[in-house]
Design an enzyme around this catalytic site. Structure first.
Site, PDB file in Angstrom:
ATOM      1  N   GLY A 134      -3.286 -25.588   6.632  1.00  0.00           N
ATOM      2  CA  GLY A 134      -3.094 -24.609   7.705  1.00  0.00           C
ATOM      3  C   GLY A 134      -4.318 -24.600   8.596  1.00  0.00           C
ATOM      4  O   GLY A 134      -5.259 -23.844   8.362  1.00  0.00           O
TER       5      GLY A 134
ATOM      6  N   VAL B 296      -6.504 -21.740  14.314  1.00  0.00           N
ATOM      7  CA  VAL B 296      -7.883 -21.282  14.582  1.00  0.00           C
ATOM      8  C   VAL B 296      -8.642 -20.863  13.324  1.00  0.00           C
ATOM      9  O   VAL B 296      -9.797 -21.247  13.119  1.00  0.00           O
ATOM     10  CB  VAL B 296      -7.934 -20.130  15.620  1.00  0.00           C
ATOM     11  CG1 VAL B 296      -7.737 -20.664  17.009  1.00  0.00           C
ATOM     12  CG2 VAL B 296      -6.943 -19.032  15.308  1.00  0.00           C
TER      13      VAL B 296
ATOM     14  N   LYS C  73       0.601 -18.978   8.955  1.00  0.00           N
ATOM     15  CA  LYS C  73       1.186 -17.738   9.474  1.00  0.00           C
ATOM     16  C   LYS C  73       1.706 -16.895   8.306  1.00  0.00           C
ATOM     17  O   LYS C  73       2.360 -17.421   7.408  1.00  0.00           O
ATOM     18  CB  LYS C  73       2.362 -18.120  10.379  1.00  0.00           C
ATOM     19  CG  LYS C  73       2.562 -17.214  11.541  1.00  0.00           C
ATOM     20  CD  LYS C  73       3.693 -17.761  12.384  1.00  0.00           C
ATOM     21  CE  LYS C  73       3.617 -17.445  13.851  1.00  0.00           C
ATOM     22  NZ  LYS C  73       2.368 -17.165  14.482  1.00  0.00           N
ATOM     23  N   ALA C  74       1.389 -15.601   8.341  1.00  0.00           N
ATOM     24  CA  ALA C  74       1.799 -14.717   7.232  1.00  0.00           C
ATOM     25  C   ALA C  74       3.321 -14.544   7.224  1.00  0.00           C
ATOM     26  O   ALA C  74       3.978 -14.711   8.239  1.00  0.00           O
ATOM     27  CB  ALA C  74       1.103 -13.372   7.378  1.00  0.00           C
TER      28      ALA C  74
ATOM     29  N   SER D 184     -11.831 -11.427   6.905  1.00  0.00           N
ATOM     30  CA  SER D 184     -11.996 -10.738   8.187  1.00  0.00           C
ATOM     31  C   SER D 184     -13.151 -11.329   8.972  1.00  0.00           C
ATOM     32  O   SER D 184     -14.109 -11.839   8.408  1.00  0.00           O
ATOM     33  CB  SER D 184     -12.249  -9.251   7.987  1.00  0.00           C
ATOM     34  OG  SER D 184     -12.469  -8.652   9.255  1.00  0.00           O
TER      35      SER D 184
ATOM     36  N   LYS E  77      -7.999  -5.530   2.425  1.00  0.00           N
ATOM     37  CA  LYS E  77      -8.011  -6.119   3.779  1.00  0.00           C
ATOM     38  C   LYS E  77      -7.100  -5.308   4.703  1.00  0.00           C
ATOM     39  O   LYS E  77      -7.416  -5.088   5.881  1.00  0.00           O
ATOM     40  CB  LYS E  77      -7.556  -7.585   3.725  1.00  0.00           C
ATOM     41  CG  LYS E  77      -7.352  -8.247   5.092  1.00  0.00           C
ATOM     42  CD  LYS E  77      -8.646  -8.370   5.842  1.00  0.00           C
ATOM     43  CE  LYS E  77      -8.648  -8.883   7.250  1.00  0.00           C
ATOM     44  NZ  LYS E  77      -7.558  -9.398   7.951  1.00  0.00           N
TER      45      LYS E  77
ATOM     46  N   HIS F 283      -8.908  -2.223   5.655  1.00  0.00           N
ATOM     47  CA  HIS F 283      -9.935  -2.645   6.614  1.00  0.00           C
ATOM     48  C   HIS F 283      -9.336  -2.698   8.018  1.00  0.00           C
ATOM     49  O   HIS F 283      -9.900  -2.173   8.977  1.00  0.00           O
ATOM     50  CB  HIS F 283     -10.493  -4.020   6.219  1.00  0.00           C
ATOM     51  CG  HIS F 283     -11.246  -4.706   7.321  1.00  0.00           C
ATOM     52  ND1 HIS F 283     -10.610  -5.330   8.384  1.00  0.00           N
ATOM     53  CD2 HIS F 283     -12.568  -4.843   7.564  1.00  0.00           C
ATOM     54  CE1 HIS F 283     -11.517  -5.806   9.213  1.00  0.00           C
ATOM     55  NE2 HIS F 283     -12.704  -5.537   8.736  1.00  0.00           N
ATOM     56  N   ASN F 284      -8.183  -3.330   8.134  1.00  0.00           N
ATOM     57  CA  ASN F 284      -7.562  -3.445   9.458  1.00  0.00           C
ATOM     58  C   ASN F 284      -7.118  -2.078   9.984  1.00  0.00           C
ATOM     59  O   ASN F 284      -7.194  -1.819  11.189  1.00  0.00           O
ATOM     60  CB  ASN F 284      -6.364  -4.399   9.409  1.00  0.00           C
ATOM     61  CG  ASN F 284      -6.788  -5.847   9.358  1.00  0.00           C
ATOM     62  OD1 ASN F 284      -7.867  -6.153   8.862  1.00  0.00           O
ATOM     63  ND2 ASN F 284      -5.961  -6.751   9.838  1.00  0.00           N
TER      64      ASN F 284
ATOM     65  N   GLU G 222     -10.042  -0.490  11.356  1.00  0.00           N
ATOM     66  CA  GLU G 222     -10.310  -1.179  12.636  1.00  0.00           C
ATOM     67  C   GLU G 222      -9.478  -0.535  13.762  1.00  0.00           C
ATOM     68  O   GLU G 222      -9.982  -0.322  14.870  1.00  0.00           O
ATOM     69  CB  GLU G 222      -9.949  -2.652  12.434  1.00  0.00           C
ATOM     70  CG  GLU G 222     -10.162  -3.573  13.588  1.00  0.00           C
ATOM     71  CD  GLU G 222      -9.652  -4.985  13.234  1.00  0.00           C
ATOM     72  OE1 GLU G 222     -10.055  -5.554  12.199  1.00  0.00           O
ATOM     73  OE2 GLU G 222      -8.813  -5.517  13.987  1.00  0.00           O
ATOM     74  N   TYR G 223      -8.225  -0.210  13.477  1.00  0.00           N
ATOM     75  CA  TYR G 223      -7.369   0.458  14.476  1.00  0.00           C
ATOM     76  C   TYR G 223      -8.000   1.798  14.875  1.00  0.00           C
ATOM     77  O   TYR G 223      -8.071   2.142  16.055  1.00  0.00           O
ATOM     78  CB  TYR G 223      -5.977   0.753  13.890  1.00  0.00           C
ATOM     79  CG  TYR G 223      -4.945  -0.342  13.990  1.00  0.00           C
ATOM     80  CD1 TYR G 223      -5.198  -1.620  13.526  1.00  0.00           C
ATOM     81  CD2 TYR G 223      -3.678  -0.082  14.521  1.00  0.00           C
ATOM     82  CE1 TYR G 223      -4.229  -2.617  13.586  1.00  0.00           C
ATOM     83  CE2 TYR G 223      -2.705  -1.074  14.577  1.00  0.00           C
ATOM     84  CZ  TYR G 223      -2.978  -2.330  14.113  1.00  0.00           C
ATOM     85  OH  TYR G 223      -2.011  -3.305  14.170  1.00  0.00           O
TER      86      TYR G 223
ATOM     87  N   LYS H 297      -0.080  -6.412  15.260  1.00  0.00           N
ATOM     88  CA  LYS H 297       0.585  -7.428  14.444  1.00  0.00           C
ATOM     89  C   LYS H 297       1.165  -6.828  13.170  1.00  0.00           C
ATOM     90  O   LYS H 297       1.848  -7.515  12.430  1.00  0.00           O
ATOM     91  CB  LYS H 297      -0.402  -8.539  14.088  1.00  0.00           C
ATOM     92  CG  LYS H 297      -0.620  -9.525  15.220  1.00  0.00           C
ATOM     93  CD  LYS H 297      -1.379 -10.730  14.712  1.00  0.00           C
ATOM     94  CE  LYS H 297      -1.409 -11.840  15.743  1.00  0.00           C
ATOM     95  NZ  LYS H 297      -2.341 -12.890  15.332  1.00  0.00           N
TER      96      LYS H 297
ATOM     97  N   ARG I  38      -1.010   3.164  19.875  1.00  0.00           N
ATOM     98  CA  ARG I  38      -0.636   1.826  20.370  1.00  0.00           C
ATOM     99  C   ARG I  38       0.863   1.780  20.664  1.00  0.00           C
ATOM    100  O   ARG I  38       1.287   1.218  21.676  1.00  0.00           O
ATOM    101  CB  ARG I  38      -0.977   0.755  19.328  1.00  0.00           C
ATOM    102  CG  ARG I  38      -2.462   0.507  19.192  1.00  0.00           C
ATOM    103  CD  ARG I  38      -2.706  -0.852  18.575  1.00  0.00           C
ATOM    104  NE  ARG I  38      -4.054  -0.980  18.066  1.00  0.00           N
ATOM    105  CZ  ARG I  38      -4.537  -2.080  17.504  1.00  0.00           C
ATOM    106  NH1 ARG I  38      -3.760  -3.146  17.362  1.00  0.00           N
ATOM    107  NH2 ARG I  38      -5.777  -2.131  17.071  1.00  0.00           N
TER     108      ARG I  38
ATOM    109  N   ARG J 197      10.024  27.601   2.055  1.00  0.00           N
ATOM    110  CA  ARG J 197      10.750  26.691   1.158  1.00  0.00           C
ATOM    111  C   ARG J 197      11.443  27.472   0.049  1.00  0.00           C
ATOM    112  O   ARG J 197      12.558  27.165  -0.373  1.00  0.00           O
ATOM    113  CB  ARG J 197       9.788  25.652   0.555  1.00  0.00           C
ATOM    114  CG  ARG J 197       9.249  24.665   1.587  1.00  0.00           C
ATOM    115  CD  ARG J 197       8.248  23.689   0.978  1.00  0.00           C
ATOM    116  NE  ARG J 197       8.897  22.773   0.048  1.00  0.00           N
ATOM    117  CZ  ARG J 197       8.666  22.720  -1.248  1.00  0.00           C
ATOM    118  NH1 ARG J 197       7.782  23.545  -1.793  1.00  0.00           N
ATOM    119  NH2 ARG J 197       9.301  21.866  -2.007  1.00  0.00           N
TER     120      ARG J 197
END
Ligand code: NDP
Length: 482
Positions: A9, A12, A80-81, A133, A187, A190-191, A194-195, A265, A292, A452
């Protein structure tokens, strides 16, 4: 067989990771479905690899690729995942021998990793889900690497990963996070962080421009200054770079010619979905993900802009520019502390749910370098966990508690000012509400319990004695022990 490790793979990420591995002294077998990428890599970078004491061994077929790796083989899959990852694993497996290690270094969902691990284990193979990352640049010059899978697999894979990872204070940013899906789970979070980080930065920019009246280039200077203090981080530094950039065609600030619809993504969405399942309030990450989504609803935005045209203009709010800049900095820092505290809570909850023994301090340690959220203040998080591994929340540790206490007045002013000015600040506001929610002596959750019980006889507990109770709302309103 000459290679000590293989990688298939070569887009990039894979290409740069392969170069990084080779120039750190390893002989690496390389393969890509479309062979031209493999040939180009070998042609361009064999000299670079040799200078570093390594070598690139290219193969056109998967069979030759596998045959060129020493047994037991360690093979990185960087495609690609999703389905492509399954397709590559399915092709690889029949060519492998017992004890070989397959490493998925892509952005897999951790539940896919759990599934793949089980399937490969049944075939006598080891499977590792590994989060990488740092983007393209990190993959080449030193990423942050979150490795899942077995101890045995890390014994083989770990030394290579530690040799290519970023290094901070002599410590490589690669660690064995925990078994099976733990690496990809961390991970994912982590992302998510990041958002939240990027949304908070974006809200700060909007406020400084709309309320503070600063131009993008001036805001770039502000971010440069912030990058010399507590906020020092990769994303703050990069913000200054992006804000200072002008569009060559129009001469306008770059941010003004970019369509204001943020893409995703899926890792932010996964983080929020997982948090809902775990019952962890990661409000900053969730608001960032929804922000987003909102930005992408062009038709609704156009309809609302037209309908509310008379009220859609931002209201002018008078602020002292220098004071306001400093208030936004304090609000950004406090909100950032909340976002990271929430992310670490989610990792702790995920570890508990899946039986992973994750050392949270080591996560803060490997996020200090290489990754997108690398930041000075991760040192403080590392120290907090070193002092108290079973922390209830990062928010109450001395350093962060002081930061929040010092910044809370500014934080409130910024949120109030934004509301008056009509500037959306979902991440700032929800982070402040999260802080207030934790801090308050009593919450209106008591009223929710009453409702309730009234409509659904769901029962409630009392503050003054043990047990569950129900009030006969439709009858004589006596209280019964349930
Ligand atoms: P892409 O996600 O764009 O994937 C392209 C690669 O996948 C190519 O090598 C392509 O081969 C291969 N591929 C796709 N489908 C198949 C298939 N059915 N069979 C075999 N090979 C296939 O590449 P990236 O380098 O951007 O990312 C690689 C992985 O790393 C992804 O999982 C991504 O999520 C993750 N990642 C990416 C980051 C980034 O910044 N880009 C950061 C961190 C992780 P071919 O050349 O033949 O088309």
């Amino acid at each position: 067989a000459t290679a000590t490790i293989g990688l298939t793979g070569l887009a990039v990420m894979g290409r740069n990771l392969a170069r990084n591995i080779a120039r750190n002294g390893h002989t690496i077998a390389v393969h890509n479905r479309t062979a031209a990428k493999m040939t180009a890599l070998v042609e361009e970078f064999s000299d670079e690899a040799r200078e570093g004491g390594g070598e690139l061994v290219g193969s056109e077929s998967l069979e030759d690729f596998v045959a060129s790796i020493q047994q037991p083989r360690t093979i990185l899959v960087m495609v690609k995942a999703g389905e492509p990852t399954d397709a590559v694993i399915d092709e690889l497996v029949p060519l492998l021998d017992e004890g070989d290690i397959v490493v998925d270094a892509g952005n897999a969902h951790f539940t896919d990793t759990l599934r793949r691990q089980q399937a490969l284990e049944e075939k006598g193979l080891h499977f590792v889900g590994m989060g990488v990352s740092g983007g393209e640049e990190g993959a080449l010059n030193g990423p942050s690497i979150m490795v899942g899978g077995s101890e045995h697999a890390y014994e083989n894979l770990g030394p290579v990963m530690e040799s290519i990872a970023a290094v901070v204070d002599g410590t490589p940013c690669s660690t064995h996070v925990g078994p099976d899906g733990a690496g990809h789970f961390v991970k994912m979070v982590h992302n998510g962080i990041e958002y939240a980080d990027m949304q908070l930065i974006a809200e700060s920019f909007d406020l400084l421009r709309t309320v503070g009246g600063l131009e993008p280039a001036e805001i770039a200077d502000v971010f440069d200054e912030w990058n010399r203090g507590d906020l020092e981080s990769f994303l703050i530094e990069m913000t200054a770079d992006v804000l200072r950039h002008t569009d060559a065609e129009t001469g306008k600030p770059f941010v003004d010619v970019v369509l204001d619809q943020a893409e995703q993504k899926g890792t932010g969405r996964w983080t929020v979905q997982s948090a809902l399942d775990l019952g962890v309030p990661i409000t900053g990450i969730a608001e960032a993900t929804f922000a987003r989504s909102l930005s992408g609803h062009a038709e609704q935005r156009a309809a609302a802009r037209e309908m509310f045209s008379t009220t859609s203009e931002e209201h002018t709010v008078e602020v002292d520019r220098d004071v306001f800049v400093d208030q936004v900095r304090a609000a950004l820092y406090a909100s950032k502390v909340v976002a990271y505290a929430q992310g670490f809570d989610q990792i702790a909850a995920g570890a508990e749910e899946h039986g992973w023994d994750i050392d949270l301090g080591s996560i803060a340690t490997i996020w200090r370098g290489g990754c997108i959220i690398r930041a000075q203040f991760l040192d403080r998080i590392k120290e907090a966990y070193a002092e108290e591994p079973d922390l209830t929340t990062l928010l109450t540790t001395p350093y962060f508690a002081d930061a929040v206490k010092d910044g809370v007045d500014a934080w409130r002013d910024v949120v109030a000012t934004a509301a008056q000015a009509g500037v959306p600040i979902p991440a700032f506001a929800s982070s402040l509400s999260y802080f207030d929610g934790l801090r308050r002596g009593r919450l209106p959750a008591a009223l929710i319990q009453g409702l309730r019980d009234n409509f659904g006889a769901h029962t409630y507990q009392r503050v003054d004695r043990d047990g569950s109770f129900h009030t006969t709302w439709a009858g004589d309103r006596t209280e019964q022990e349930a």
